[in-house]
Design an enzyme around this catalytic site. Structure first.
Site, short mmCIF file in Angstrom:
data_model
loop_
_atom_site.label_atom_id
_atom_site.label_comp_id
_atom_site.label_asym_id
_atom_site.label_seq_id
_atom_site.Cartn_x
_atom_site.Cartn_y
_atom_site.Cartn_z
N SER A 201 0.81 -1.07 0.15
CA SER A 201 -0.05 0.09 -0.20
C SER A 201 0.86 1.21 -0.04
CB SER A 201 -1.00 -0.21 1.03
OG SER A 201 -1.84 0.79 1.08
N HIS B 227 -7.70 -5.50 -0.62
CA HIS B 227 -6.11 -4.88 -0.41
C HIS B 227 -5.44 -5.37 0.73
CE1 HIS B 227 -3.73 -1.23 -0.72
NE2 HIS B 227 -3.86 -0.97 0.46
N ASP C 86 -8.35 -4.71 -6.24
CA ASP C 86 -8.14 -3.73 -5.53
C ASP C 86 -7.88 -2.25 -6.18
OD1 ASP C 86 -6.88 -2.54 -3.54
OD2 ASP C 86 -4.87 -3.54 -3.61
#
Length: 472
Positions: A295, A427, A352
């Site tokens: 991320s 995610h 995602d």
């Protein structure tokens, strides 16, 4: 709300009966039921009610250490087997040839390496104090000399050498002083540097490896930095924001990487100082720098790789293994990375949403366009948008991003073991590791052996536990 899964394509992939070398893998397992805890009288204890989220930045916390029976996704475990010696081929797995021929189908040794680096990122999450009511909020939970051991990586052969902190450059108004301290935390622990010290592991890897691992977004100001999607100059001319020439990156990511305070130096300074020290110590031997993150951590990993190759002209091979990373910079930034020789492997879940932000992508092309795995089905706009629209986007200075490196594209929908998914679970880092572990090729998206591996793991851990039937 759970979504119904489309039928999974049948996979007939099987390992050869007499392989020339035993493949290495980290098999995954989802525990489909969680047995109730028993007291000394073998009576079931009532589960405590789940604590409500105390702060909104935990929405995408990818490591849920208190998963309950009602979760859509279940605890993830690895069972490492005997590792294969990479030897002289280690540079291939670090991307020296841009992973040609290793992604589709996914090479088992590369799979093992991706999962191994994913565990270093997972350790960064496990070591971070997410509790805003804790006096140690946003710091590292463990001492430096025991972090890897306490986060489950005791046998890696690596030793942690440096803790890393990131600082937000957002200028807060004076009235914000009345806000809770957790809401205005400017600097927070975001990862670490670890060096392989075990002789046997160095021999297996074919070199001494340095790992830089970054966690994802956790604090309020980090979330606010994520929303600063305008492009900013990076490099020698980074103070000239009026120019659209040269490499540019997302403003918030750059802020977190380069900002500092009187009490805390910038992440950039910390990384440069530690890499300088390590190059002086180990620069005369085969060495690799592997930067990995999930991320926000994936974006910072890309920035750190760019910065290291910029600051150290004789830097060794620098490789980025990123999981679920957002877009970072423009086409000029991508071009500089390619000229530097920085190797980037992006692990992308097509379900995602984070991988599709920030900004507007027009230029998707790169030197690896012929690779099937780098074809972005969702955002491939080049050639489909009229030139006048493209020019309008550039003239109005909308953020125009370009994807970097090579892409290993996966999908939550291809796993028969995810009965439902949503924005958050698509995610999660553990979802990414599960998909990497099961992926075979674009024509055979999930290993047929995955069901057997999961069943075997559950029987080993809970021999008397009845578990629900998996539905493909």
């Amino acid at each position: 709300m759970k979504l119904s899964m489309r039928p999974v394509r049948p996979c007939t992939f099987n390992q050869p009966s007499t392989p020339t070398r035993k493949p290495t893998h980290y098999s995954c397992a989802y525990t489909l039921t969680q047995p109730p805890k028993l007291n000394n009288n073998n009576k079931k204890l009532v589960h405590h009610k789940t604590q409500p989220l105390k702060h909104w930045e935990r929405l995408l916390d990818p490591i849920d250490h208190n998963t309950t029976n009602n979760s859509n996704i279940f605890p993830y475990h690895f069972m490492p087997t005997k590792s294969v010696k990479l030897g002289k081929k280690w540079k291939e797995y670090q991307g020296i040839r841009n992973w040609d021929g290793l992604l589709d189908p996914l090479d088992d040794n590369l799979r093992s390496e991706i999962l191994r680096y994913g565990q270093f990122v997972e350790a960064a999450y496990k070591s971070f104090d997410f509790d805003p009511s804790s006096p140690s909020y946003a710091t590292c939970l463990f001492p430096k000399n025991s972090l890897l051991e306490k986060s489950g990586l005791a046998q890696t052969g690596y030793r942690l050498t440096k803790n890393l902190r990131a600082t937000s450059g957002i200028q807060l108004p004076s009235w914000i002083e009345k806000a809770p301290s957790w809401a205005v935390t400017k600097s927070s622990w975001i990862g670490y540097v670890a060096v392989c010290q075990d002789k046997e592991e160095i021999a297996r890897l074919g070199r001494r490896d340095v790992v830089i691992a970054f966690r994802g977004t956790a604090t309020c100001l980090e979330w606010l930095e994520n929303l600063r999607a305008t492009l900013t100059q990076v490099g020698p001319n980074h103070h000239n924001n009026n120019s659209n020439d040269g490499p540019m990156v997302e403003s918030g990511f750059l802020s977190l990487y380069t900002s500092g305070t009187k009490c805390s130096t910038s992440l950039q300074t910390m990384v440069r100082e530690e890499i300088s020290r390590l190059l002086q110590s180990y620069g005369d031997e085969p060495l690799s720098l592997t930067i990995t993150g999930h991320s926000l951590g994936a974006a910072l990993a890309t920035l750190a790789a760019y910065d290291i190759k910029t600051a150290f002209k004789r830097a060794p091979l620098v490789t980025v293994i990123s999981f679920g990373g957002p877009r970072v910079g423009n086409r000029s930034f991508r071009s500089v990375l390619e000229k530097q020789g920085t190797k980037i492997l992006r692990i992308v879940n097509s379900d995602d949403l984070i991988t599709k932000v920030p900004g507007f992508v027009i230029d998707k092309s790169n030197e690896n366009d012929n690779d099937d795995m780098s074809c972005n089905r969702d955002v491939q706009l080049a050639g489909l948008i009229p030139s006048w629209i493209q020019k309008r986007v550039e003239d109005t200075q909308w953020p125009v991003y370009a994807e970097v490196g090579r892409e290993l594209r996966l999908s939550s929908r291809d796993s028969p073991y995810l009965n439902g998914f949503n924005f958050a679970t698509c995610h999660e880092l553990k979802t990414y590791l599960h998909l990497v572990d099961g992926f075979v090729s674009s024509t055979c998206p999930f290993r047929a052996s995955a069901r057997m591996l999961i069943d075997n793991y559950r029987r080993q851990k809970s021999p008397g536990l009845k578990t629900q039937t998996l539905k493909s």
